[in-house]
Enzyme design. Structure first.
Site, PDB file in Angstrom:
ATOM      1  N   ASP A   1     -13.412  -0.593   2.129  1.00 46.71           N
ATOM      2  CA  ASP A   1     -12.129  -0.714   1.453  1.00 46.71           C
ATOM      3  C   ASP A   1     -12.378  -0.757  -0.057  1.00 46.71           C
ATOM      4  O   ASP A   1     -13.233  -1.504  -0.525  1.00 46.71           O
ATOM      5  CB  ASP A   1     -11.404  -1.985   1.911  1.00 46.71           C
ATOM      6  CG  ASP A   1      -9.950  -1.999   1.497  1.00 46.71           C
ATOM      7  OD1 ASP A   1      -9.133  -1.361   2.176  1.00 46.71           O
ATOM      8  OD2 ASP A   1      -9.631  -2.644   0.476  1.00 46.71           O
ATOM      9  N   ILE A   2     -11.636   0.067  -0.806  1.00 45.79           N
ATOM     10  CA  ILE A   2     -11.810   0.105  -2.254  1.00 45.79           C
ATOM     11  C   ILE A   2     -11.301  -1.199  -2.856  1.00 45.79           C
ATOM     12  O   ILE A   2     -10.179  -1.626  -2.589  1.00 45.79           O
ATOM     13  CB  ILE A   2     -11.055   1.296  -2.871  1.00 45.79           C
ATOM     14  CG1 ILE A   2     -11.560   2.616  -2.267  1.00 45.79           C
ATOM     15  CG2 ILE A   2     -11.239   1.324  -4.392  1.00 45.79           C
ATOM     16  CD1 ILE A   2     -10.767   3.832  -2.707  1.00 45.79           C
TER      17      ILE A   2
ATOM     18  N   ASN B   1      -4.026   1.791  -9.326  1.00 43.70           N
ATOM     19  CA  ASN B   1      -2.804   2.595  -9.304  1.00 43.70           C
ATOM     20  C   ASN B   1      -1.773   2.066 -10.290  1.00 43.70           C
ATOM     21  O   ASN B   1      -1.116   2.834 -11.001  1.00 43.70           O
ATOM     22  CB  ASN B   1      -2.209   2.613  -7.894  1.00 43.70           C
ATOM     23  CG  ASN B   1      -2.772   3.735  -7.036  1.00 43.70           C
ATOM     24  OD1 ASN B   1      -3.262   4.736  -7.555  1.00 43.70           O
ATOM     25  ND2 ASN B   1      -2.718   3.576  -5.735  1.00 43.70           N
TER      26      ASN B   1
ATOM     27  N   GLU C   1      -6.670   3.532   1.045  1.00 47.72           N
ATOM     28  CA  GLU C   1      -7.917   3.250   0.339  1.00 47.72           C
ATOM     29  C   GLU C   1      -9.010   2.799   1.291  1.00 47.72           C
ATOM     30  O   GLU C   1     -10.006   2.213   0.879  1.00 47.72           O
ATOM     31  CB  GLU C   1      -7.697   2.185  -0.746  1.00 47.72           C
ATOM     32  CG  GLU C   1      -7.384   0.794  -0.231  1.00 47.72           C
ATOM     33  CD  GLU C   1      -5.898   0.504  -0.100  1.00 47.72           C
ATOM     34  OE1 GLU C   1      -5.523  -0.660  -0.270  1.00 47.72           O
ATOM     35  OE2 GLU C   1      -5.115   1.439   0.175  1.00 47.72           O
TER      36      GLU C   1
END
Length: 227
Positions: free
Chosen positions: A77-78, A85, A120
């Site tokens: 997971d980022i 964003n 993500e």
């Protein structure tokens, strides 16, 4: 779908038209193969999409149950992706996703399956990955992604990190893809809770067999005995 529409879809996605004379058997087969590949790929990254990943996961856990060979599932997971964003916009967010996909693809073997499974979130299935190498593999992927930098301007750069969770499929046990994912997810949550930008694998390579897995195992045995 008409042939011209199918061909247009293929070209718009960045694929070359199939070789051969248009309308020939070889050309039509090439078109079908390219469309099948397109349907199994994530449009932004080129990695396997969620549908393709889930099918491969089911096949792999069945193979492990029959062969007893080890297999590792990693979920990535980022870190702080929403912040990226919100701060830089979705165009930069897409760049981050592509950078992570590139880093993941750089670290896997031809037999492995890297996939983008959510906005993500990424995953990779590593067949025949011995437990002794699991942490090393996961850490190599994490470090590779951390080393990639996005240049926003000549003086402004953006680093990317991921949290990684991993679990081995239970060998010789009739488990399920959802249970395997749950185990990897638990380790991902642990990596995030411990500060992010780290890898966490199950403490032991041999997972405890859950009650649900026992039910799957004994249910199979009982049904086999009754035939």
């Amino acid at each position: 779908m008409k042939l011209d529409q199918a061909l247009q879809l293929l070209v718009q996605s960045g694929h070359k038209p199939p070789p051969g004379a248009p309308g020939s058997v070889a050309w039509l087969q090439g078109l079908i193969d390219a469309l099948c590949d397109l349907s199994s790929r994530d449009a932004l990254t080129g990695l396997a999409n969620r549908r393709s990943f889930e099918a491969a996961l089911a096949r792999e856990i069945d193979r492990v149950a029959r062969s007893g060979e080890p297999a590792l599932l990693l979920i990535l997971d980022i870190d702080h992706f929403k912040r990226v964003n919100d701060t830089y916009g979705h165009v930069v967010g897409d760049q981050v996703i592509r950078i992570v996909a590139e880093g993941l693809a750089d670290c896997v073997r031809p037999m492995d399956l890297p996939a983008r499974v959510g906005g993500e979130e990424f995953a990779v299935i590593l067949p025949n990955c011995p437990p002794a190498f699991g942490q090393t593999v996961a850490e190599r992927i994490r470090a590779k992604i951390e080393s990639k930098i996005i240049s926003l301007t000549p003086t402004q750069h953006l680093g990317v990190t991921v949290s990684v969770g991993g679990a081995f499929a239970p060998q010789w046990v009739r488990s399920s893809p959802s249970l395997w994912c749950e185990r990897a997810d638990l380790q991902l949550y642990r990596a995030k809770s411990e500060g992010r930008n780290r890898t966490c694998l199950e403490p032991t390579p041999v997972s405890l067999v859950s009650a649900e897995e026992k039910g799957l195992l004994f249910g199979n045995t009982l049904s086999g005995d009754s035939e």
